[in-house]
Design an enzyme around this catalytic site. Structure first.
Site, mmCIF file in Angstrom:
data_model
loop_
_atom_site.group_PDB
_atom_site.id
_atom_site.type_symbol
_atom_site.label_atom_id
_atom_site.label_comp_id
_atom_site.label_asym_id
_atom_site.label_seq_id
_atom_site.Cartn_x
_atom_site.Cartn_y
_atom_site.Cartn_z
ATOM 1 N N ASP A 9 0.820 -1.215 0.000
ATOM 2 C CA ASP A 9 0.000 0.000 0.000
ATOM 3 C C ASP A 9 0.852 1.263 0.000
ATOM 4 O O ASP A 9 1.726 1.423 0.840
ATOM 5 C CB ASP A 9 -0.922 0.025 1.225
ATOM 6 C CG ASP A 9 -2.096 -0.923 1.064
ATOM 7 O OD1 ASP A 9 -2.411 -1.256 -0.084
ATOM 8 O OD2 ASP A 9 -2.690 -1.319 2.078
ATOM 9 N N THR A 54 -4.264 1.235 -2.017
ATOM 10 C CA THR A 54 -5.578 0.743 -1.584
ATOM 11 C C THR A 54 -6.015 1.443 -0.303
ATOM 12 O O THR A 54 -6.969 1.030 0.343
ATOM 13 C CB THR A 54 -5.553 -0.789 -1.354
ATOM 14 O OG1 THR A 54 -4.614 -1.078 -0.331
ATOM 15 C CG2 THR A 54 -5.196 -1.545 -2.618
ATOM 16 N N ALA A 83 1.711 -5.708 5.453
ATOM 17 C CA ALA A 83 0.919 -5.971 6.657
ATOM 18 C C ALA A 83 -0.483 -6.463 6.301
ATOM 19 O O ALA A 83 -1.239 -6.880 7.165
ATOM 20 C CB ALA A 83 0.830 -4.696 7.501
ATOM 21 N N LYS A 122 4.901 -4.561 11.806
ATOM 22 C CA LYS A 122 5.832 -3.435 11.764
ATOM 23 C C LYS A 122 5.477 -2.491 12.931
ATOM 24 O O LYS A 122 4.316 -2.364 13.246
ATOM 25 C CB LYS A 122 5.690 -2.696 10.421
ATOM 26 C CG LYS A 122 5.924 -3.606 9.207
ATOM 27 C CD LYS A 122 5.472 -2.920 7.906
ATOM 28 C CE LYS A 122 5.514 -3.875 6.728
ATOM 29 N NZ LYS A 122 5.008 -3.292 5.490
ATOM 30 N N ASP A 154 6.222 3.395 2.650
ATOM 31 C CA ASP A 154 5.628 4.735 2.674
ATOM 32 C C ASP A 154 5.171 5.123 4.075
ATOM 33 O O ASP A 154 4.635 6.212 4.268
ATOM 34 C CB ASP A 154 4.428 4.817 1.710
ATOM 35 C CG ASP A 154 3.208 4.105 2.253
ATOM 36 O OD1 ASP A 154 3.374 3.006 2.840
ATOM 37 O OD2 ASP A 154 2.092 4.651 2.123
#
Length: 221
Positions: A12, A18, A116, A146, A171
């Site tokens: 993502d 998403t 994740a 994470k 990101d």
């Protein structure tokens, strides 16, 4: 290409976005529970797992939920999300990312995904990029989320590359921290302040270039 042997991507915000689907799915669940939920609060959920995200939302409800109830709610959110992501196509790849991954593969560098999201395999199938990734590690394959480095270390192990010769692309702050804790070179995509722990920061995937990555990696060693 020098001593970079593997590049491991988050999903993502790096390969596709998403985030909007996650926001809509969480919003629907929060509305069902009568919990206030907006885009600002949604930012707190970036980069963390489903159960951790749910806990943050439930804290705002002022109610107590059993483990079974939490599992049911997490599943309900996932059902909302899976319905929404049925519409994903290869057009949803972020600009520049396919070209960058192809450039990496051409140099003989192996690639991996460390996400994740438990839906990562489904999403990459919809994006039609399975052939561009040598391994996929999602939340179902690890115990810790994470910023724990487990997900990236699992990917390096599956690729057979030592962490020091791996690059991670993320990101989210928690993701960058996970990369650094794994002993890897970290590339951050997004805000300079949020991702300040990264070794190289770009504002969008389209700015990624293997030549510059190689230079920055060499300079950091």
């Amino acid at each position: 290409m020098g001593s970079i042997k593997a590049v491991i991507f988050d999903l993502d915000g790096v390969i596709t976005d998403t985030a909007e689907y996650h926001f809509l799915a969480w919003k629907k669940l929060a509305d069902d529970l009568d919990v206030p939920f907006d885009r600002e609060f949604n930012e707190k959920l970036k980069g963390i797992g489903r159960m951790e995200s749910l806990e943050l939302i439930l804290e705002k409800s002022g109610k107590t939920f059993s483990v079974e109830e939490k599992e049911r709610l997490a599943s309900r959110k996932n059902e909302h999300y899976r319905t929404l992501i049925q519409r994903i196509t290869p057009d949803d790849l972020l600009p520049g990312i396919r070209g960058f991954i192809k450039e990496i593969k051409k140099e003989g560098i192996v690639t991996g995904l460390a996400s994740a999201s438990k839906n990562a395999p489904f999403v990459i199938k919809r994006l039609k990029i399975e052939d561009l990734l040598d391994t996929v590690v999602d939340a179902t394959k690890v115990e810790k989320g994470k910023p724990d480095p487990e997900i990236f270390l699992t990917a390096t192990k599956q690729l057979g590359v030592e962490p020091a010769k791996c690059v991670g692309v993320e990101d989210a702050k928690a993701g960058v921290q996970a990369i650094k804790r794994a002993g890897m070179f970290a590339v951050g995509i997004g805000d300079q302040n949020t991702l300040s722990e990264a070794d190289w920061i770009v504002s969008a995937p389209a700015e990624l270039s293997l030549h510059e990555l190689y230079q920055r990696y060499q300079n950091s060693n």
